[in-house]
Write an enzyme that holds these catalytic residues in place. Structure first.
Site, PDB file in Angstrom:
ATOM      1  N   ASP A  51       0.831  -1.202   0.000  1.00 45.73           N
ATOM      2  CA  ASP A  51       0.000   0.000   0.000  1.00 45.73           C
ATOM      3  C   ASP A  51       0.872   1.261   0.000  1.00 45.73           C
ATOM      4  O   ASP A  51       2.000   1.241   0.507  1.00 45.73           O
ATOM      5  CB  ASP A  51      -0.901   0.037   1.244  1.00 45.73           C
ATOM      6  CG  ASP A  51      -2.009  -1.003   1.181  1.00 45.73           C
ATOM      7  OD1 ASP A  51      -2.335  -1.454   0.072  1.00 45.73           O
ATOM      8  OD2 ASP A  51      -2.550  -1.350   2.256  1.00 45.73           O
ATOM      9  N   TYR A  79       6.374  -8.563   8.430  1.00 46.19           N
ATOM     10  CA  TYR A  79       6.076  -7.140   8.541  1.00 46.19           C
ATOM     11  C   TYR A  79       6.378  -6.655   9.960  1.00 46.19           C
ATOM     12  O   TYR A  79       6.248  -7.411  10.921  1.00 46.19           O
ATOM     13  CB  TYR A  79       4.590  -6.857   8.272  1.00 46.19           C
ATOM     14  CG  TYR A  79       4.117  -7.198   6.885  1.00 46.19           C
ATOM     15  CD1 TYR A  79       4.121  -6.237   5.871  1.00 46.19           C
ATOM     16  CD2 TYR A  79       3.639  -8.457   6.582  1.00 46.19           C
ATOM     17  CE1 TYR A  79       3.674  -6.541   4.593  1.00 46.19           C
ATOM     18  CE2 TYR A  79       3.194  -8.780   5.300  1.00 46.19           C
ATOM     19  CZ  TYR A  79       3.213  -7.808   4.318  1.00 46.19           C
ATOM     20  OH  TYR A  79       2.771  -8.115   3.060  1.00 46.19           O
ATOM     21  N   ASP A  93      -6.617   1.874   8.559  1.00 46.83           N
ATOM     22  CA  ASP A  93      -5.299   2.499   8.631  1.00 46.83           C
ATOM     23  C   ASP A  93      -5.474   4.005   8.528  1.00 46.83           C
ATOM     24  O   ASP A  93      -6.577   4.533   8.739  1.00 46.83           O
ATOM     25  CB  ASP A  93      -4.356   1.944   7.552  1.00 46.83           C
ATOM     26  CG  ASP A  93      -4.812   2.278   6.125  1.00 46.83           C
ATOM     27  OD1 ASP A  93      -5.825   2.998   5.955  1.00 46.83           O
ATOM     28  OD2 ASP A  93      -4.138   1.826   5.171  1.00 46.83           O
ATOM     29  N   ARG A 192      -3.789  -4.628   8.063  1.00 42.49           N
ATOM     30  CA  ARG A 192      -4.837  -3.675   8.486  1.00 42.49           C
ATOM     31  C   ARG A 192      -5.994  -4.410   9.154  1.00 42.49           C
ATOM     32  O   ARG A 192      -6.540  -3.959  10.164  1.00 42.49           O
ATOM     33  CB  ARG A 192      -5.354  -2.888   7.284  1.00 42.49           C
ATOM     34  CG  ARG A 192      -4.411  -1.846   6.761  1.00 42.49           C
ATOM     35  CD  ARG A 192      -5.056  -1.080   5.630  1.00 42.49           C
ATOM     36  NE  ARG A 192      -5.105  -1.825   4.387  1.00 42.49           N
ATOM     37  CZ  ARG A 192      -6.025  -1.660   3.433  1.00 42.49           C
ATOM     38  NH1 ARG A 192      -6.999  -0.789   3.614  1.00 42.49           N
ATOM     39  NH2 ARG A 192      -5.976  -2.348   2.316  1.00 42.49           N
TER      40      ARG A 192
END
Length: 236
Positions: A51, A79, A93, A192
């Site tokens: 993203d 991540y 988010d 998310r």
């Protein structure tokens, strides 16, 4: 490296900056290769979207290596980032504004750590409505931006590691609790959505404020180069 090298196939590790789309990163690299070697066309693609509000590892393939993109896409990913406990956003988010605040007084550091156990293994996860998944030929985020409700089906994803690396309580209860994390997960996992579900599991709410992809399979972000460094390498 020569034009033939890029056409026969290269795997480039790029550290995507914030606010860039993965598509923009691919376009920039394709443009530089074509311009440098005066090529009419060359195949360039990425192995897994990041993203715009996420930074980190983007695996980019050129030439014949683009045939291996699906292999890289399917690999385990790692991540790191930050959840904000105590508030939610429609996109899960910072793409959208905070819409609700939740109590956090009942949440201890021990509870935060123990709650991660609920998410280890195969779990059912609902993708965010602000995502690029297609339904009836249309991206979900298009429905969301039009204010339309759409039925989203859950999907099974796998989380092998979920570690809390730091917990920081804000001075103001309204600012919530910042929780730094590290997650190792399968293809298709939405961090998310994990943030949103984690908030619910704490009887509160949460959204993702920072996200960085650090690994794809054996590829590590510390071995990646910035887009600027890639561009500059052609000048040397």
């Amino acid at each position: 490296m020569t034009a033939e090298d890029y056409q026969s196939g290269q795997v480039l590790l790029i550290d995507k900056p914030l606010h860039w789309t993965s598509f923009q990163a691919v376009n920039k690299i394709r443009w530089k290769i074509r311009k440098t070697f005066n090529l009419k066309k060359i195949k360039v693609g990425h192995a897994g979207t990041l993203d715009p509000l996420a930074s980190g590892l983007l695996v980019i393939c050129t030439g014949k290596k683009t045939k291996e993109i699906n292999t890289y896409q399917g690999q385990i990913k790692e991540y790191t980032g930050t959840f904000v406990i105590g508030s939610t956003t429609p996109s899960f988010d910072l793409e959208t504004e905070i819409d609700k605040h939740y109590p956090t007084e009942h949440i201890s550091e021990a509870l935060i750590h123990s709650t991660t156990k609920q998410f280890i293994g195969d779990i059912a996860q609902y993708p965010p409505v602000f995502s690029a998944i297609k339904k009836d030929g249309k991206r979900l985020y298009e429905f969301a931006r039009e204010g339309k409700d759409v039925e989203i089906k859950s999907r099974i994803v796998s989380i092998s590691e979920f570690e809390i690396t730091n917990v920081e309580h804000s001075n103001s209860a309204k600012d919530g609790i910042n929780v730094n994390f590290r997650v190792v997960c399968s293809k298709g996992t939405y961090i998310r959505s994990l943030a949103n579900d984690f908030g619910k599991a704490l009887n509160s709410g949460a959204h993702l404020s920072v996200l960085r992809r650090t690994k794809i399979g054996d590829f590590k972000v510390e071995n990646a180069q910035s887009i600027e460094a890639f561009i500059d390498s052609f000048e040397n």
